[in-house]
Motif scaffolding. Structure first.
Motif, short mmCIF file in Angstrom:
data_model
loop_
_atom_site.label_atom_id
_atom_site.label_comp_id
_atom_site.label_asym_id
_atom_site.label_seq_id
_atom_site.Cartn_x
_atom_site.Cartn_y
_atom_site.Cartn_z
N LYS A 76 -26.15 -1.18 -5.97
CA LYS A 76 -25.94 -2.35 -5.27
C LYS A 76 -25.21 -2.24 -3.92
CE LYS A 76 -25.10 -4.53 -9.75
NZ LYS A 76 -24.23 -5.36 -10.67
N SER A 77 -25.13 -1.02 -3.48
CA SER A 77 -24.67 -0.73 -2.17
C SER A 77 -23.27 -1.57 -1.99
CB SER A 77 -25.74 -1.43 -1.06
OG SER A 77 -26.95 -0.69 -1.07
N THR A 78 -22.50 -1.19 -2.75
CA THR A 78 -21.17 -2.17 -2.71
C THR A 78 -20.19 -0.92 -3.23
OG1 THR A 78 -22.09 -4.00 -3.45
CG2 THR A 78 -20.09 -3.75 -3.79
N VAL A 79 -19.02 -1.25 -2.57
CA VAL A 79 -17.94 -0.50 -2.89
C VAL A 79 -16.68 -1.25 -3.22
CG1 VAL A 79 -16.92 -0.50 -0.55
CG2 VAL A 79 -16.20 1.39 -2.20
N PHE A 80 -15.89 -0.97 -4.51
CA PHE A 80 -14.68 -1.55 -4.81
C PHE A 80 -13.47 -1.06 -4.72
CE2 PHE A 80 -18.02 -4.29 -6.82
CZ PHE A 80 -19.02 -3.56 -7.35
N LEU A 81 -12.48 -1.88 -4.63
CA LEU A 81 -11.06 -1.56 -4.82
C LEU A 81 -10.35 -2.35 -5.89
CD1 LEU A 81 -9.04 0.69 -3.47
CD2 LEU A 81 -8.33 -1.34 -2.09
N GLN A 82 -10.21 -1.72 -7.05
CA GLN A 82 -9.32 -2.54 -7.94
C GLN A 82 -7.85 -2.20 -7.73
OE1 GLN A 82 -10.28 -4.10 -10.63
NE2 GLN A 82 -7.95 -4.77 -10.94
N MET A 83 -7.11 -3.22 -7.30
CA MET A 83 -5.86 -3.14 -6.92
C MET A 83 -4.92 -3.85 -8.07
SD MET A 83 -6.01 -3.99 -2.92
CE MET A 83 -6.29 -5.95 -3.39
N ASN A 84 -3.93 -2.84 -8.68
CA ASN A 84 -3.26 -3.36 -9.77
C ASN A 84 -1.67 -3.07 -9.45
OD1 ASN A 84 -5.32 -3.82 -11.50
ND2 ASN A 84 -5.38 -1.37 -11.88
N SER A 85 -0.79 -3.76 -9.95
CA SER A 85 0.54 -3.80 -10.03
C SER A 85 0.83 -4.01 -8.30
CB SER A 85 1.06 -2.40 -10.26
OG SER A 85 0.78 -2.05 -11.76
N LEU A 86 0.18 -4.92 -7.98
CA LEU A 86 0.49 -5.39 -6.55
C LEU A 86 1.98 -5.58 -6.16
CD1 LEU A 86 -2.97 -7.23 -6.02
CD2 LEU A 86 -2.16 -5.08 -4.71
N GLN A 87 2.27 -5.30 -4.74
CA GLN A 87 3.63 -5.55 -4.46
C GLN A 87 3.88 -6.12 -3.13
OE1 GLN A 87 6.32 -5.04 -6.57
NE2 GLN A 87 4.82 -4.35 -8.09
N PRO A 88 4.62 -6.79 -2.56
CA PRO A 88 4.44 -7.47 -1.36
C PRO A 88 4.31 -6.42 -0.17
CG PRO A 88 6.77 -8.16 -2.65
CD PRO A 88 6.04 -7.23 -3.35
N GLU A 89 4.78 -5.36 -0.45
CA GLU A 89 4.35 -4.51 0.71
C GLU A 89 2.79 -3.97 0.88
OE1 GLU A 89 6.52 -4.06 -1.62
OE2 GLU A 89 6.77 -2.12 -2.58
N ASP A 90 1.97 -4.41 -0.44
CA ASP A 90 0.52 -4.34 -0.12
C ASP A 90 -0.09 -5.58 0.84
OD1 ASP A 90 0.72 -3.31 -3.62
OD2 ASP A 90 0.54 -2.12 -1.96
N THR A 91 0.61 -6.40 1.04
CA THR A 91 0.20 -7.62 1.86
C THR A 91 -0.43 -6.97 3.17
OG1 THR A 91 1.74 -9.24 0.98
CG2 THR A 91 0.70 -9.72 3.20
N ALA A 92 -1.75 -7.34 3.30
CA ALA A 92 -2.50 -6.67 4.60
C ALA A 92 -3.73 -7.44 4.71
CB ALA A 92 -2.44 -5.04 4.80
N VAL A 93 -4.28 -7.10 5.69
CA VAL A 93 -5.71 -7.18 5.91
C VAL A 93 -6.34 -5.85 5.32
CG1 VAL A 93 -8.01 -7.73 7.32
CG2 VAL A 93 -5.60 -8.84 7.66
N TYR A 94 -7.49 -5.92 4.53
CA TYR A 94 -8.02 -4.89 3.98
C TYR A 94 -9.49 -4.84 4.48
CZ TYR A 94 -4.32 -4.11 0.54
OH TYR A 94 -2.94 -3.57 0.10
N TYR A 95 -9.74 -3.41 5.09
CA TYR A 95 -11.07 -3.16 5.74
C TYR A 95 -11.76 -2.40 4.94
CZ TYR A 95 -8.72 -5.57 9.65
OH TYR A 95 -7.99 -6.52 10.42
N CYS A 96 -13.19 -2.47 5.13
CA CYS A 96 -14.08 -1.40 4.45
C CYS A 96 -14.74 -0.82 5.68
CB CYS A 96 -15.32 -2.48 3.89
SG CYS A 96 -16.60 -1.35 3.21
#
Length: 119
Positions: A76-96
């Motif tokens: 499917k030409s797709t990459v994933f990022l499963q993010m668990n137990s998220l914390q405020p410090e994970d706040t960001a713009v995420y780029y592939c």
């Protein structure tokens, strides 16, 4: 035309989960190593997770190890990022990011998706 389109970002409470997707087109996805980066306000860009083209090798920043999982679907030409137990410090713009290592490296970037972790 090369495209990398991230999706799945949003607002989530601390302790919650999100799954980011990066759907690509216009290049031979299976031949590229794939990466997720993030940039938080006022901070340097950070490499979050890596997965090589075969999918057998993954690597994570210490800050997300044990909480995030990177995976890919070459069909499917797709990459994933499963993010668990998220914390405020994970706040960001995420780029592939896609990279092909050869005689001359080839790099492609997505536009980013915002992840906000807040109560």
């Amino acid at each position: 035309q090369v495209q990398l389109v991230e999706s799945g970002g949003g607002l989530v409470q601390p302790g919650g989960s999100l799954r980011l997707s990066c759907t690509t087109s216009g290049f031979e996805f299976s031949a590229y190593d794939m990466y997720w980066y993030r940039r938080a306000p006022g901070k340097e860009r950070e490499l979050v997770a890596s997965i090589f083209n075969g999918g057998g090798y993954t690597n994570y920043a210490d800050s997300v190890k044990g909480r995030f999982i990177i995976s890919r679907d070459n069909a499917k030409s797709t990459v994933f990022l499963q993010m668990n137990s998220l914390q405020p410090e994970d706040t960001a713009v995420y780029y592939c990011h896609a990279r092909h290592i050869g005689l001359r490296p080839i790099d492609y970037w997505g536009q980013g998706t915002q992840v906000t972790v807040s109560s």
